[in-house]
Enzyme design. Structure first.
Site, PDB file in Angstrom:
ATOM      1  N   ASP A 197     -10.918   0.480   5.129  1.00  0.00           N
ATOM      2  CA  ASP A 197     -10.724  -0.664   6.019  1.00  0.00           C
ATOM      3  C   ASP A 197     -11.364  -0.443   7.384  1.00  0.00           C
ATOM      4  OD1 ASP A 197      -8.826   1.251   6.595  1.00  0.00           O
ATOM      5  OD2 ASP A 197      -7.122  -0.111   6.621  1.00  0.00           O
ATOM      6  N   CYS A 198     -11.584   0.815   7.763  1.00  0.00           N
ATOM      7  CA  CYS A 198     -12.298   1.070   9.015  1.00  0.00           C
ATOM      8  C   CYS A 198     -13.781   0.743   8.868  1.00  0.00           C
ATOM      9  CB  CYS A 198     -12.115   2.522   9.438  1.00  0.00           C
ATOM     10  SG  CYS A 198     -10.393   2.954   9.762  1.00  0.00           S
TER      11      CYS A 198
END
Length: 733
Positions: free
Chosen positions: A453-454
């Site tokens: 998700d980063c």
């Protein structure tokens, strides 16, 4: 260097001169705190607004004119945030909350002979005093938890090592709570291990952690390289230290702790009987019969170890430790593995080695000073995570086009450019790592870990800054954006879901081997709604800007991911969050993802059901509030108070879904505006993050990013609703 200290009875006031603390920022986001000893140093290195803010000192940021509307409130929020941007472009902050991390830092440093400055010790002591439970003086696994043997035993030990006298009121009270709980004989496995390294527990009281596991054939379904990365990277050095039976030599303090930590006589304890003795106040994930049986077999093996196999296991484990250190610039994937690696390297190579000195230096990347004292963070920071959400908020609300914010956005883009990981790790396949070329990390490029998700949020931030703002330089090339997409596509599992650091490698039944007792769902990688939705949104936005790159692969990935998202929606209509609390956190990402593929309140049963679920939990004051226990129990548990951030997440979710009725949104907006301070900031409320089901963590910059985003979007969305359209401009973003 570990002498006794004279400590004030209460921690309300700093134990050091806070005007002498400075935050050094460099190396693309690395930040460390330093205490200045002389007036000359103070003059040469003035304190900045960033430092004063995080230390709780008076800043020069003025009160702002009262907001006239939601967009004005968002503007005020960013006016407060902008001066807190570091010179290199990112926003600094801690990600604190877990209460077992600082004791690990202290014990690991103590047993290896590493020192702290007196000022650092004083503020660590003060933090622990401030975080003692107000009812009984103990500590839990995290700052909002009830007192446990793990939390109380570990933090009491840390206080004593840091120099607090056993008769100090904080120790007397905590020791009383610990003894009421039965003493540390029933401390969970990680506590047993830490205290054993300190020679305050016996190796016979630990279940086996044999290094031979790393010498087994990798095709075995239970080989440790198939475990979740945070578990395997903790148990690699644990297995090495267990294999060599590492312990510090006895001294007077150790002998005293053997008396203080126990209700019974230390020297008469039946240590093997303690291996599975875990206090009920600590236990979240009880041992399975399968694990107990395996431990019994391994304990029998420990009585007749085959020396060549032990040596092979130790050699392999140590090789993995070295590779992890070199891959991550001695940060490792997290603070627990960092300190265990530190001890292992100190044991093998000694205090004059490069590894020892580098590990000692990189401890400071995890140490953060706040208004309550010095803590150890859950990582070496949340730099990328914070900058991604803050910049998206500014761009998506149109604030990025305002003249006063342009330089800030350019600086943020410059940091994103420098923080993208350009290569795979030095030790790639041999260290069982996933590709990193093109990824963005959770914290810094130096730490070097892909987090799904980063990567997604970093890519969205970069695209927003470069494609939505006409004044920014195009620093991140199309090729590098495509590299990020390659990483995202490589992370999708056969079921369509996305896990955190890498693909799911192990079978589901490995969770039967969970040895940690206080955490849940940790043995293998899992697919998460938040990770999956971040990838969906970033890919959906990417194909709008660069439609000619791997279009068929992206279409296929999106269809699979949406199918997965549909499949994990609860019967009530929510999604269980795993990295934020909890249903509101997951809902904002899920409904944004569905909207980007055309599923809204009007067109999708999934979206409509999710909106109705959220609305069923809206309170009379217009807000939402759920407890961290929602994550523990996988069901909505109301918080005693309405929460700012959960209100923002719920309102954002409704807007993403194109919910057609303004009243719930207006009520949420009103509540969030009512909590804004005169200087544009919002207060810290309950913890907003969580991991491994049970441990909360804080993300202070969330209380800028999400209120700004929600209020700015709501301004346009509500106006569009009143005009009869939500299909244009910023209302749609």
């Amino acid at each position: 260097m570990w002498n006794a200290l004279d400590i004030a009875p209460t921690p309300e006031k700093p134990f050091t001169d806070y005007t002498r603390w400075r935050l050094r920022v460099g190396d693309y986001g690395r930040h460390t705190w330093h205490y200045l000893q002389t007036e000359e140093e103070v003059t040469r290195w003035p304190q900045t607004e960033v430092e004063r803010f995080w230390l709780g000192l008076k800043t020069t940021m003025p009160d702002l004119p009262p907001a006239k509307d939601a967009l004005d409130a968002a503007r005020n929020g960013y006016k407060h945030c902008r001066p807190l941007q570091c010179d290199d472009g990112h926003w600094a902050a801690d990600d604190g909350g877990p209460m077992f991390l600082l004791p690990g830092l202290v014990i690991g440093s103590y047993v290896t002979g590493m020192s702290f400055k007196v000022e650092e010790r004083l503020e660590m002591i003060r933090y622990l005093m401030n975080r003692a439970h107000p009812d009984d003086g103990g500590w839990g696994v995290h700052v909002e938890g009830h007192s446990t043997v793990f939390g109380t035993g570990m933090n009491y030990t840390a206080l004593r090592l840091l120099g607090v006298d056993k008769n100090h009121p904080v120790c007397v009270r905590a020791r009383g709570t610990l003894h009421k709980l039965g003493g540390v004989t029933s401390i969970p496995a990680w506590g047993k291990f830490w205290l054993t390294l300190l020679n305050c527990y016996d190796w016979e009281g630990n279940n086996p952690v044999p290094p031979e596991l790393w010498a087994l054939p990798e095709w075995l379904p239970f080989h440790p390289h198939k475990w979740w990365i945070h578990v395997r990277n903790v148990y690699i050095p644990m297995s090495y230290l267990y294999g060599v039976r590492y312990q510090i030599e006895e001294n007077d303090l150790i002998l005293s702790l053997r008396q203080e930590l126990y209700r019974e006589d230390f020297y008469s304890i039946d240590w093997p009987a303690q291996r599975n003795n875990v206090n009920k106040v600590d236990e979240y994930a009880p041992h399975t019969a399968f694990l107990d049986g395996l431990n019994a077999v391994l304990s029998s093996y420990e009585n007749c170890v085959f020396p060549p196999l032990r040596r092979a296991g130790l050699a392999r484990a140590y090789r993995l430790i070295v590779m992890e250190d070199e891959n991550s610039a001695y940060q490792t994937v997290g603070p627990v593995s960092k300190m265990f690696n530190l001890i292992a390297r100190a044991h093998a190579e000694g205090p004059n080695s490069f590894a020892y000195k580098e590990h000692a230096r990189k401890r400071y990347d995890f140490m953060w000073l706040g208004s309550e004292g010095m803590l150890m963070c859950g990582t070496n920071g949340s730099q990328l995570w914070d900058i991604a959400f803050i910049t998206q908020s500014v761009v998506d609300t149109g604030l990025g086009n305002e003249e006063e914010n342009k330089q800030s956005m350019i600086k943020a883009l410059e940091w994103l450019d420098k923080s993208q990981i350009r290569t795979n790790p030095k030790h790639y396949k041999e260290a069982y790592r996933h590709t990193t070329k093109g990824a963005w990390p959770f914290s810094t490029r130096e730490q070097g870990y892909t987090v799904s998700d980063c990567v997604g949020e970093g890519l969205k931030a970069a695209m927003g800054l470069q494609f939505e703002l006409d004044y920014t330089p195009k620093l991140i090339s199309k090729e590098r954006l495509c590299d990020a997409v390659d990483v995202l596509l490589s992370l999708q599992n056969p079921n369509g879901g996305i896990a955190s650091y890498e693909l799911v490698r192990g079978p589901w039944w490995l969770e039967w081997l969970n040895p940690a007792e206080v955490f849940g769902s940790i043995m293998i990688e899992c697919c998460y709604p938040e990770c999956t939705t971040s990838v969906i949104t970033s890919l959906a936005i990417f194909r709008k800007h660069i439609p000619d790159y791997r279009s068929k692969d992206i279409d296929r990935a999106l269809k699979l991911a949406i199918k997965y998202l549909h499949s994990i929606q609860t019967p009530e209509g929510g999604w269980v969050g795993s990295w934020g609390i909890c249903f509101t956190y997951a809902a904002q990402f899920a409904l944004e993802s569905l909207a980007l593929v055309g599923e809204t309140y009007a067109t999708s049963d999934y979206s409509r059901k999710a909106c109705e679920f959220l609305l069923s939990h809206q309170r009379e004051d217009g807000g939402w509030g759920e407890s961290y226990k929602s994550c523990e129990q996988n069901t909505w548990i109301e918080h005693e108070k309405t929460q700012l951030l959960q209100t923002c997440w719920a309102v954002l979710a409704l807007m993403y879904a194109k919910y057609p009725h303004p009243e719930p949104i207006e009520k949420g907006v009103k509540l969030v505006m009512s909590r804004q301070r005169p200087d544009g900031s919002w207060p810290q409320e309950a913890m907003e993050g969580i991991f491994s089901k049970t441990c909360t963590i804080t993300y202070p910059n969330f209380r800028v990013a999400f209120p700004v985003k929600m209020l700015g979007k709501a301004h346009y969305y509500l106006a569009a609703l009143k005009s009869g359209s939500t299909s244009n401009g910023k209302a749609e973003k």
